[in-house]
Design a protein around this motif. Structure first.
Motif, mmCIF file in Angstrom:
data_model
loop_
_atom_site.group_PDB
_atom_site.id
_atom_site.type_symbol
_atom_site.label_atom_id
_atom_site.label_comp_id
_atom_site.label_asym_id
_atom_site.label_seq_id
_atom_site.Cartn_x
_atom_site.Cartn_y
_atom_site.Cartn_z
ATOM 1 N N PHE A 108 85.324 -41.646 59.215
ATOM 2 C CA PHE A 108 86.306 -41.460 60.288
ATOM 3 C C PHE A 108 86.198 -42.552 61.342
ATOM 4 O O PHE A 108 87.212 -43.015 61.871
ATOM 5 C CB PHE A 108 86.154 -40.091 60.940
ATOM 6 N N MET A 109 84.983 -42.957 61.661
ATOM 7 C CA MET A 109 84.809 -44.027 62.643
ATOM 8 C C MET A 109 85.407 -45.335 62.132
ATOM 9 O O MET A 109 86.092 -46.046 62.875
ATOM 10 C CB MET A 109 83.319 -44.215 62.964
ATOM 11 N N ILE A 110 85.171 -45.639 60.864
ATOM 12 C CA ILE A 110 85.702 -46.878 60.285
ATOM 13 C C ILE A 110 87.218 -46.817 60.200
ATOM 14 O O ILE A 110 87.915 -47.789 60.510
ATOM 15 C CB ILE A 110 85.059 -47.145 58.905
ATOM 16 N N ALA A 111 87.759 -45.660 59.791
ATOM 17 C CA ALA A 111 89.214 -45.512 59.703
ATOM 18 C C ALA A 111 89.857 -45.656 61.079
ATOM 19 O O ALA A 111 90.918 -46.278 61.219
ATOM 20 C CB ALA A 111 89.573 -44.165 59.088
ATOM 21 N N GLY A 112 89.238 -45.091 62.097
ATOM 22 C CA GLY A 112 89.750 -45.236 63.459
ATOM 23 C C GLY A 112 89.715 -46.682 63.925
ATOM 24 O O GLY A 112 90.637 -47.156 64.595
ATOM 25 N N GLN A 113 88.678 -47.406 63.558
ATOM 26 C CA GLN A 113 88.572 -48.819 63.931
ATOM 27 C C GLN A 113 89.664 -49.641 63.257
ATOM 28 O O GLN A 113 90.199 -50.578 63.844
ATOM 29 C CB GLN A 113 87.188 -49.361 63.557
ATOM 30 N N MET A 166 77.392 -36.818 57.577
ATOM 31 C CA MET A 166 77.254 -38.071 58.329
ATOM 32 C C MET A 166 78.104 -39.184 57.715
ATOM 33 O O MET A 166 78.670 -40.003 58.444
ATOM 34 C CB MET A 166 75.776 -38.476 58.412
ATOM 35 N N ASN A 167 78.223 -39.230 56.378
ATOM 36 C CA ASN A 167 79.070 -40.242 55.749
ATOM 37 C C ASN A 167 80.541 -39.999 56.041
ATOM 38 O O ASN A 167 81.306 -40.952 56.225
ATOM 39 C CB ASN A 167 78.822 -40.293 54.243
ATOM 40 N N VAL A 168 80.962 -38.738 56.096
ATOM 41 C CA VAL A 168 82.353 -38.432 56.463
ATOM 42 C C VAL A 168 82.611 -38.863 57.901
ATOM 43 O O VAL A 168 83.654 -39.450 58.208
ATOM 44 C CB VAL A 168 82.655 -36.931 56.255
ATOM 45 N N PHE A 169 81.667 -38.587 58.793
ATOM 46 C CA PHE A 169 81.805 -39.009 60.188
ATOM 47 C C PHE A 169 81.897 -40.534 60.276
ATOM 48 O O PHE A 169 82.727 -41.074 61.021
ATOM 49 C CB PHE A 169 80.616 -38.487 61.004
ATOM 50 N N LEU A 170 81.076 -41.238 59.506
ATOM 51 C CA LEU A 170 81.120 -42.702 59.476
ATOM 52 C C LEU A 170 82.463 -43.192 58.950
ATOM 53 O O LEU A 170 83.035 -44.150 59.476
ATOM 54 C CB LEU A 170 79.979 -43.246 58.625
ATOM 55 N N ALA A 172 93.874 -37.804 62.302
ATOM 56 C CA ALA A 172 94.425 -36.445 62.191
ATOM 57 C C ALA A 172 95.035 -36.210 60.811
ATOM 58 O O ALA A 172 94.881 -35.131 60.238
ATOM 59 C CB ALA A 172 95.471 -36.220 63.272
ATOM 60 N N SER A 173 95.696 -37.215 60.255
ATOM 61 C CA SER A 173 96.278 -37.040 58.922
ATOM 62 C C SER A 173 95.189 -36.966 57.856
ATOM 63 O O SER A 173 95.317 -36.210 56.890
ATOM 64 C CB SER A 173 97.246 -38.180 58.610
ATOM 65 N N ILE A 174 94.113 -37.709 58.036
ATOM 66 C CA ILE A 174 92.998 -37.641 57.089
ATOM 67 C C ILE A 174 92.361 -36.258 57.133
ATOM 68 O O ILE A 174 92.059 -35.662 56.091
ATOM 69 C CB ILE A 174 91.951 -38.737 57.393
ATOM 70 N N VAL A 175 92.186 -35.702 58.336
ATOM 71 C CA VAL A 175 91.601 -34.371 58.489
ATOM 72 C C VAL A 175 92.516 -33.320 57.849
ATOM 73 O O VAL A 175 92.042 -32.391 57.184
ATOM 74 C CB VAL A 175 91.355 -34.049 59.981
ATOM 75 N N ALA A 176 93.822 -33.470 58.021
ATOM 76 C CA ALA A 176 94.764 -32.509 57.431
ATOM 77 C C ALA A 176 94.686 -32.528 55.908
ATOM 78 O O ALA A 176 94.674 -31.469 55.264
ATOM 79 C CB ALA A 176 96.181 -32.820 57.892
ATOM 80 N N VAL A 177 94.638 -33.707 55.313
ATOM 81 C CA VAL A 177 94.546 -33.805 53.853
ATOM 82 C C VAL A 177 93.222 -33.231 53.356
ATOM 83 O O VAL A 177 93.195 -32.473 52.379
ATOM 84 C CB VAL A 177 94.720 -35.271 53.401
ATOM 85 N N LEU A 178 92.121 -33.566 54.023
ATOM 86 C CA LEU A 178 90.819 -33.028 53.622
ATOM 87 C C LEU A 178 90.764 -31.511 53.792
ATOM 88 O O LEU A 178 90.182 -30.805 52.966
ATOM 89 C CB LEU A 178 89.698 -33.686 54.423
#
Length: 178
Positions: free
Chosen positions: A71-76, A65-69, A82-88
């Protein structure tokens, strides 16, 4: 100086608004995560789940849930998720390859804690040894032999081998051939 402020001002205002909205998303998200975690804890407690499994599931749920949060903040804030997901993903792959054996033991520990083929206090016989189970952890299980030796067995080994739980049933039969 005034002309610079006229050019930079709208951009700063937009950035300030994005940061403010991201902060509000963070606060609301943390509150929701806290509520979900409390509901999950209560439901697992009512279900009578093992303490080790409960801790693991709570930590896993909180992490996801913190990772999802995040991603929401990074998108905002305008970051490309997509680049964050690739690195992770690359980091996760490298870590899982490095810890392959430990992750197998960890998965075996989860299987043992969820399926409960034996519990603390049971007398078990496995290819790695036999004795009374003194501790079932997420990675290792410790048994005490009849001559008071502690054997620590990786859970991956226990979950992939035949384990005889001698004390699983109340009554046992002893066959003596004379």
């Amino acid at each position: 100086m005034a002309s610079i402020m006229h050019r930079i001002g709208p951009g700063l205002m937009a950035l300030g608004q994005k940061v403010l909205v991201a902060f509000i998303i963070f606060l609301i998200g943390r509150k929701i995560i806290s509520m979900i975690e409390k509901m999950l804890s209560r439901s697992m407690e009512h279900a009578g789940m093992d303490v080790g499994v409960t801790r693991f599931l709570r930590a896993l749920t909180q992490f996801v849930m913190n990772v999802f949060l995040l991603f929401m903040i990074a998108g905002q804030l305008g970051m490309d998720s997509a680049s964050i997901v690739a690195v992770l993903g690359a980091a996760g792959l490298a870590l899982s390859l490095a810890l392959q054996q430990s992750l197998g033991n960890f998965a075996g520990g989860l299987l043992i804690l969820i399926m409960k083929p034996f519990r603390v206090g049971d007398y078990i016989i496995s290819p790695s040894g036999e004795g009374r189970v003194s501790m079932v952890g997420l990675v290792y299980t410790t048994i005490l032999t009849t001559d008071n030796k502690a054997i620590t067995i990786p859970n991956g080994t226990l979950s992939n081998s035949t384990v005889t739980n001698v004390t699983a049933m109340d009554k046992r039969m002893l066959e003596l051939k004379v």
